[in-house]
Design a protein around this motif. Sequence first.
Motif, short mmCIF file in Angstrom:
data_model
loop_
_atom_site.label_atom_id
_atom_site.label_comp_id
_atom_site.label_asym_id
_atom_site.label_seq_id
_atom_site.Cartn_x
_atom_site.Cartn_y
_atom_site.Cartn_z
N GLY A 30 0.87 -1.11 0.09
CA GLY A 30 -0.04 -0.01 0.18
C GLY A 30 0.88 1.30 -0.13
O GLY A 30 0.41 2.32 0.01
N ALA A 31 2.34 1.10 -0.10
CA ALA A 31 3.07 2.27 0.08
C ALA A 31 3.06 3.06 -1.27
O ALA A 31 3.37 4.24 -1.43
CB ALA A 31 4.53 1.98 0.20
N GLY A 32 2.58 2.55 -2.35
CA GLY A 32 2.42 3.12 -3.87
C GLY A 32 3.54 2.71 -4.73
O GLY A 32 3.61 3.20 -5.84
N LYS A 33 4.08 1.56 -4.68
CA LYS A 33 5.35 1.15 -5.40
C LYS A 33 4.72 0.61 -6.74
O LYS A 33 5.41 1.17 -7.88
CB LYS A 33 5.85 -0.09 -4.76
CG LYS A 33 6.55 0.00 -3.51
CD LYS A 33 7.13 -1.17 -2.94
CE LYS A 33 6.59 -2.54 -2.79
NZ LYS A 33 5.50 -2.13 -1.65
N THR A 34 3.74 -0.11 -6.95
CA THR A 34 3.13 -0.39 -8.06
C THR A 34 2.26 0.86 -8.98
O THR A 34 2.68 1.02 -10.06
CB THR A 34 2.01 -1.34 -7.95
OG1 THR A 34 2.60 -2.76 -7.51
CG2 THR A 34 1.31 -1.88 -9.26
N THR A 35 1.76 1.70 -7.97
CA THR A 35 1.34 2.98 -8.59
C THR A 35 2.53 3.34 -9.20
O THR A 35 2.48 4.19 -10.49
CB THR A 35 0.70 3.81 -7.62
OG1 THR A 35 -0.59 3.14 -7.21
CG2 THR A 35 0.16 5.05 -8.25
N LEU A 36 3.71 3.72 -8.68
CA LEU A 36 4.94 4.49 -9.25
C LEU A 36 5.30 3.66 -10.52
O LEU A 36 5.32 4.69 -11.53
CB LEU A 36 5.95 4.48 -8.40
CG LEU A 36 7.23 5.09 -8.76
CD1 LEU A 36 7.08 6.61 -9.13
CD2 LEU A 36 8.36 5.04 -7.78
N LEU A 37 5.56 2.60 -10.78
CA LEU A 37 5.82 1.93 -11.91
C LEU A 37 4.70 2.18 -12.94
O LEU A 37 5.02 2.46 -14.18
CB LEU A 37 6.03 0.30 -11.56
CG LEU A 37 7.12 -0.36 -11.01
CD1 LEU A 37 7.55 -1.58 -11.08
CD2 LEU A 37 8.47 0.50 -11.61
N LYS A 38 3.32 1.90 -12.60
CA LYS A 38 2.24 2.15 -13.78
C LYS A 38 2.31 3.60 -14.12
O LYS A 38 2.02 3.69 -15.28
CB LYS A 38 0.99 1.64 -13.08
CG LYS A 38 0.77 0.43 -12.73
CD LYS A 38 -0.77 -0.10 -12.59
CE LYS A 38 -0.55 -1.47 -12.30
NZ LYS A 38 -2.11 -1.76 -11.86
#
Length: 244
Positions: free
Chosen positions: A39-47
């Motif tokens: 939930g830290a935003g790691k996947t969001t960053l890559l996307k």
Amino acid sequence: MSLLEINDVSVNYGAISAIRNVSFTMEAGRIITVIGPNGAGKTTLLKSIAALLPYSGSVAFQGRSVDRLDVQARVRSGMVLVPESRELFTQMSVQDNLDLGAYARRDGAANIRRDLDQVYDLFPRLRERMGQAAGTLSGGERQMLALGRALMSAPRLLMLDEPSLGLAPIVVREIFRIIARLRELDVSVLLVEQNARAALQTADYGYVLETGEIAGSGPSAELLADPMLINAYLGGKKPTSATA
């Protein structure tokens, strides 16, 4: 000139702020990891970097802004994401999945054949299963195929989202050994990974993402020795070896 420059990138899901003002640079030939809790935003960053999510701020690749480029255009420029879901064509063969990875290339059949041979050399098990349907592969083999298909697009930057997810420890070690070898193919890697120890033992430099913001960064060896990071992400024990 940096390979990748991220400046003040923010992503919102409605009223929810997923990542806020994230900035960092990445040099060519490096393996950089982003670690942090769920939930830290790691996947969001890559996307967002891959143009799968709208964002504010700016992304530059090889010295040029890519903010106006869509997913396909970013792939053609050399930026390729291997998502957590892997997104293989399960009814198609290993060979066909690899061939699809090169669909956008215009540099000739000889170069594509060379890269296919490199992928099979990197992943001998894929060569053994080239005629087998992707859906019949083991979890580790599917991850190898996802990596191989991405490499067939001739990336300069390979973005990996949780490559160890759901894999047995012995397979995780093999996957991370292969990721480390990608430098030999002149491929830089931006790695998002829940397995912080394996990621930091493979990467040159790491960023810690917490609640959508970068909370720390440093050379991987320093992060591996940081007591606060050890307690938060590495099980509370200082690592004694470089094995994943």
